[in-house]
Design a protein around this motif. Structure first.
Motif, mmCIF file in Angstrom:
data_model
loop_
_atom_site.group_PDB
_atom_site.id
_atom_site.type_symbol
_atom_site.label_atom_id
_atom_site.label_comp_id
_atom_site.label_asym_id
_atom_site.label_seq_id
_atom_site.Cartn_x
_atom_site.Cartn_y
_atom_site.Cartn_z
ATOM 1 N N ARG A 24 -0.739 -16.196 -10.691
ATOM 2 C CA ARG A 24 -1.708 -16.654 -11.684
ATOM 3 C C ARG A 24 -1.703 -18.177 -11.707
ATOM 4 N NH1 ARG A 24 0.899 -15.750 -17.750
ATOM 5 N NH2 ARG A 24 2.675 -17.158 -17.489
ATOM 6 N N ILE A 25 -2.800 -18.727 -12.175
ATOM 7 C CA ILE A 25 -2.888 -20.175 -12.327
ATOM 8 C C ILE A 25 -3.074 -20.501 -13.797
ATOM 9 C CG2 ILE A 25 -3.807 -20.557 -10.009
ATOM 10 C CD1 ILE A 25 -6.581 -20.785 -11.212
ATOM 11 N N ALA A 26 -2.573 -21.659 -14.187
ATOM 12 C CA ALA A 26 -2.741 -22.155 -15.551
ATOM 13 C C ALA A 26 -3.313 -23.566 -15.468
ATOM 14 C CB ALA A 26 -1.409 -22.158 -16.288
ATOM 15 N N TYR A 27 -4.248 -23.874 -16.328
ATOM 16 C CA TYR A 27 -4.878 -25.196 -16.309
ATOM 17 C C TYR A 27 -5.401 -25.506 -17.709
ATOM 18 C CZ TYR A 27 -9.068 -22.273 -15.951
ATOM 19 O OH TYR A 27 -10.032 -21.329 -16.173
ATOM 20 N N TRP A 28 -5.689 -26.788 -17.934
ATOM 21 C CA TRP A 28 -6.175 -27.228 -19.236
ATOM 22 C C TRP A 28 -7.623 -27.664 -19.134
ATOM 23 C CZ3 TRP A 28 -3.410 -27.344 -23.848
ATOM 24 C CH2 TRP A 28 -2.056 -27.006 -23.732
ATOM 25 N N VAL A 29 -8.411 -27.316 -20.165
ATOM 26 C CA VAL A 29 -9.801 -27.765 -20.246
ATOM 27 C C VAL A 29 -10.048 -28.361 -21.618
ATOM 28 C CG1 VAL A 29 -10.635 -26.047 -18.600
ATOM 29 C CG2 VAL A 29 -10.615 -25.507 -21.043
ATOM 30 N N THR A 30 -11.008 -29.256 -21.693
ATOM 31 C CA THR A 30 -11.377 -29.885 -22.961
ATOM 32 C C THR A 30 -12.647 -29.226 -23.481
ATOM 33 O OG1 THR A 30 -10.435 -31.990 -22.254
ATOM 34 C CG2 THR A 30 -11.974 -32.038 -24.110
ATOM 35 N N ARG A 31 -12.588 -28.664 -24.671
ATOM 36 C CA ARG A 31 -13.737 -27.995 -25.269
ATOM 37 C C ARG A 31 -14.734 -29.008 -25.800
ATOM 38 N NH1 ARG A 31 -10.690 -23.657 -29.061
ATOM 39 N NH2 ARG A 31 -10.692 -25.523 -30.354
ATOM 40 N N ALA A 32 -15.887 -28.515 -26.203
ATOM 41 C CA ALA A 32 -16.941 -29.397 -26.710
ATOM 42 C C ALA A 32 -16.511 -30.149 -27.960
ATOM 43 C CB ALA A 32 -18.207 -28.576 -26.994
ATOM 44 N N ASP A 33 -15.595 -29.554 -28.743
ATOM 45 C CA ASP A 33 -15.144 -30.219 -29.975
ATOM 46 C C ASP A 33 -14.031 -31.226 -29.720
ATOM 47 O OD1 ASP A 33 -13.005 -28.594 -29.417
ATOM 48 O OD2 ASP A 33 -13.183 -27.357 -31.209
ATOM 49 N N GLY A 34 -13.630 -31.410 -28.453
ATOM 50 C CA GLY A 34 -12.612 -32.392 -28.111
ATOM 51 C C GLY A 34 -11.212 -31.838 -27.978
ATOM 52 N N ASP A 35 -10.980 -30.631 -28.464
ATOM 53 C CA ASP A 35 -9.651 -30.024 -28.341
ATOM 54 C C ASP A 35 -9.405 -29.570 -26.906
ATOM 55 O OD1 ASP A 35 -9.216 -30.452 -30.970
ATOM 56 O OD2 ASP A 35 -9.514 -28.374 -31.619
#
Length: 411
Positions: A24-35
């Motif tokens: 599996r892979i794990a990664y971070w994304v930034t949502r529209a609200d900035g979180d």
């Protein structure tokens, strides 16, 4: 404090219930609200596949092209899609029925829309083609190619809407393999000859069929089902033998709800006047006189001409079913009679007129087509007979004048 996204991400292994090792892979994304939120993808069979997928994600994230795919199911999203549509109520009811009967109970319906693949859709379509019918008396029978293709178009529209909403990266239905347009083409148009039409009408009248006048009207005017079921006494001008077709019945019935009956503009959106013959006019007059004698309220101008035995509007589906019952009984009495669908009475009307030499423009006006080209395209089989008549006519005009004729004329 917000945790900063790890653009490098990570790859890890895990063991499935069957004992296989996947990654599996794990990664971070930034949502529209900035979180920033952590996302995971599982199911990679090798570490190399997982690393390649992670690398592709990193490129998309840096470019700003990454789509944070939804986990919402197709069933849940479809409800939002249907609520957003601005179409005829009958059209929307048809969409909902196809989805409720065939898609909603399936694995495709329960699946997250972001996880649906073309292979899953193809398996779903093949299953429908094998045993997809759900109607009473035919449960488990193959579903027709036209219906399967219609379901595919519906699913594709829903997924395309999700794509435009930024919820999925692509529309897998665009890559699927539903029945082709040729496979889903409607069967060859069936019509009756004038002799067959007369035979059926005579049989219907002789049996005391209370819908005999409806069948005569459909054959004599080429009206659509919704148009004849929306016809009122005020729409008849029996002094001039003209029917004004100004509206059509809209009958919407969804599961668990009461039917909604309304009367809308005709399919073309235009009001049209259709001349009728003396026999049909006399039949209407006789029916109205009979109603005035036994039930005057049913003969008032605003009342429907064709209603059920209780004086209420027909259910269009039941009306078509009654037609089919009559045809099957007529065929039992006259085995040479072909079985027609109700709409094919309209086709019979048009075909008889065209083969009799009536100009296609007049036929188009009677049928309420948007333009004459629709008539020519739909009834090309009948228009071909006009070509033969034209060829014979021009041939006769250009043929040499017989010698005897010349001699007589010169004298």
């Amino acid at each position: 404090m917000l945790r900063r996204p790890n653009l490098d991400g990570s790859v890890s292994s895990y063991v499935t219930k069957s004992g296989e090792t996947n990654f599996r892979i794990a990664y971070w994304v930034t949502r529209a609200d900035g979180d920033s939120v952590r996302r995971f993808r599982r199911g990679f069979s090798s570490e190399r596949d997982a690393l390649n997928a992670l690398a592709d994600l990193q490129v998309d994230i840096r470019r700003g092209d990454h789509v944070d795919e939804t986990r919402e199911s197709l069933n849940a999203y479809a409800e939002k899609y249907f609520d957003s549509l601005r179409v005829r109520a009958t059209t929307l009811a048809g969409y909902r029925k196809h989805f409720r009967v065939h898609v909603q109970p399936s694995a495709i319906g329960r699946a997250p829309i972001a996880g649906i693949t073309k292979d899953q859709l193809n398996r779903f379509y093949r299953q429908l083609e094998t045993n997809g019918r759900k109607d009473r008396g035919h449960i488990g029978d193959p579903l027709g190619a036209a219906t399967v293709r219609h379901i595919h178009v519906l699913v594709s529209q829903i997924l395309q809407h999700a794509l435009e909403d930024g919820l999925i990266r692509f529309n897998p239905a665009k890559r699927a393999s539903p029945p082709s347009k040729i496979e889903a083409a409607p069967p060859e148009m069936a019509t009756w000859s004038a002799e067959d039409a007369r035979l059926f009408l005579e049989w219907s009248e002789s049996t005391g069929d209370y819908l005999w006048l409806a069948w005569l009207t459909l054959l004599g005017t080429g009206m659509r089902r919704g148009e004849i079921l929306g016809l009122r006494w005020k729409d008849l001008d029996l002094d001039n033998n003209v029917i004004t077709i100004a509206r059509a019945m809209s009958y919407v019935k969804e599961a668990g709800k009461k039917p909604i009956i309304d009367f809308k503009a005709t399919k073309s959106g235009r009001v049209r006047n259709v001349d009728i013959d003396v026999r049909l006019a006399h039949a209407f007059s006789a029916k109205r006189d009979m109603l005035r004698a036994v039930s005057p309220e049913l003969a008032r101008g605003e009342h429907l001409i064709f209603c059920n035995r209780y004086g209420h509007p027909h259910n269009p589906t039941q009306f078509s079913r009654q037609w089919r019952e009559r045809v099957l009984k007529a065929i039992a009495a006259h085995p040479d009679l072909d079985e027609l669908h109700l709409h094919e009475l309209r086709h019979t009307h048009a075909t008889l007129l065209l083969r009799a030499g009536v100009h296609p423009k007049i036929v188009s006006e009677r049928l309420g087509h948007a333009d004459i080209q629709t008539t020519l395209n739909t009834y090309s089989h009948a228009v071909r007979t006009l070509q033969r008549g034209a060829a014979d006519l021009v041939g006769a005009l250009l043929a040499p004048v017989p010698a005897e004729t010349v001699t007589v004329a010169s004298i």
